[in-house]
Structures are given as structure tokens and as C-alpha cells.
Design a protein around this motif. Structure first.
Motif, PDB file in Angstrom:
ATOM      1  N   ARG A  64       0.829  -1.204   0.000  1.00 44.89           N
ATOM      2  CA  ARG A  64       0.000   0.000   0.000  1.00 44.89           C
ATOM      3  C   ARG A  64       0.854   1.242   0.000  1.00 44.89           C
ATOM      4  O   ARG A  64       1.896   1.312   0.667  1.00 44.89           O
ATOM      5  N   LEU A  65       0.435   2.231  -0.756  1.00 44.67           N
ATOM      6  CA  LEU A  65       1.117   3.512  -0.812  1.00 44.67           C
ATOM      7  C   LEU A  65       0.217   4.560  -0.175  1.00 44.67           C
ATOM      8  O   LEU A  65      -0.967   4.650  -0.513  1.00 44.67           O
ATOM      9  N   TYR A  66       0.764   5.341   0.700  1.00 45.30           N
ATOM     10  CA  TYR A  66       0.002   6.383   1.401  1.00 45.30           C
ATOM     11  C   TYR A  66       0.516   7.748   0.976  1.00 45.30           C
ATOM     12  O   TYR A  66       1.712   7.964   0.849  1.00 45.30           O
ATOM     13  N   GLU A  67      -0.409   8.644   0.730  1.00 45.55           N
ATOM     14  CA  GLU A  67      -0.021  10.011   0.402  1.00 45.55           C
ATOM     15  C   GLU A  67      -0.186  10.877   1.628  1.00 45.55           C
ATOM     16  O   GLU A  67      -1.018  10.621   2.484  1.00 45.55           O
ATOM     17  N   ASP A  68       0.634  11.899   1.715  1.00 47.78           N
ATOM     18  CA  ASP A  68       0.572  12.799   2.879  1.00 47.78           C
ATOM     19  C   ASP A  68      -0.691  13.560   2.957  1.00 47.78           C
ATOM     20  O   ASP A  68      -1.308  14.043   2.175  1.00 47.78           O
TER      21      ASP A  68
END
Length: 74
Positions: free
Chosen positions: A70-74
Motif C-alpha cells: 500500500r502507498l500512502y499520500e501525505d
């Protein structure tokens, strides 16, 4: 990529043949080895343009919903 590897093998055999018949110090021998070197440089350039994926990248491509991927954005 295997096509360029086949061509490199072909040119290697050709260079060895030319050098054994024309002599190791002949211009033809030098030209044959130059052809081999140019093909090897092109193969290295192609590998640099298309780097191999890591096992983790392959895993994430196959399992994009896995928690590890999973990639999380700020």
C-alpha cells in the motif's frame, strides 16, 4: 534481449575466426572485436534502460492490495 545476446555470440565467433586466420594484430581482427564491444555496450545500455524488478516489486505487481504494498499520500 536474447536477440542481442545471440548477435553477440555470433560476433564473438566471427572475431575469433577472423583473428585466427588474419592474425591477432590485423586490422580485420581489431574491427571484429570492435563490433563485439559495440554490441556488448548496447546490451548494457538496454539493461540500464530497463532495470530488472526486485522480488518485492514483482510481489506488489501480483498483489497490489497486500498491506506491504500500500502507498500512502501525505
Amino acid at each position: 534481449m536474447s536477440n542481442i545476446q545471440d548477435k553477440i555470440q555470433e560476433e564473438l565467433e566471427n572475431a575469433r575466426t577472423v583473428c585466427s586466420t588474419e592474425g591477432a594484430t590485423s586490422g580485420e581482427c581489431a574491427a571484429a572485436w570492435d563490433a563485439v564491444e559495440e554490441l556488448q555496450a548496447e546490451a548494457a545500455h538496454q539493461r540500464q534502460d530497463h532495470p530488472q524488478k526486485t522480488y518485492f516489486e514483482k510481489y506488489c505487481a501480483d498483489n497490489p492490495d497486500a498491506a506491504e504494498c500500500r502507498l500512502y499520500e501525505d
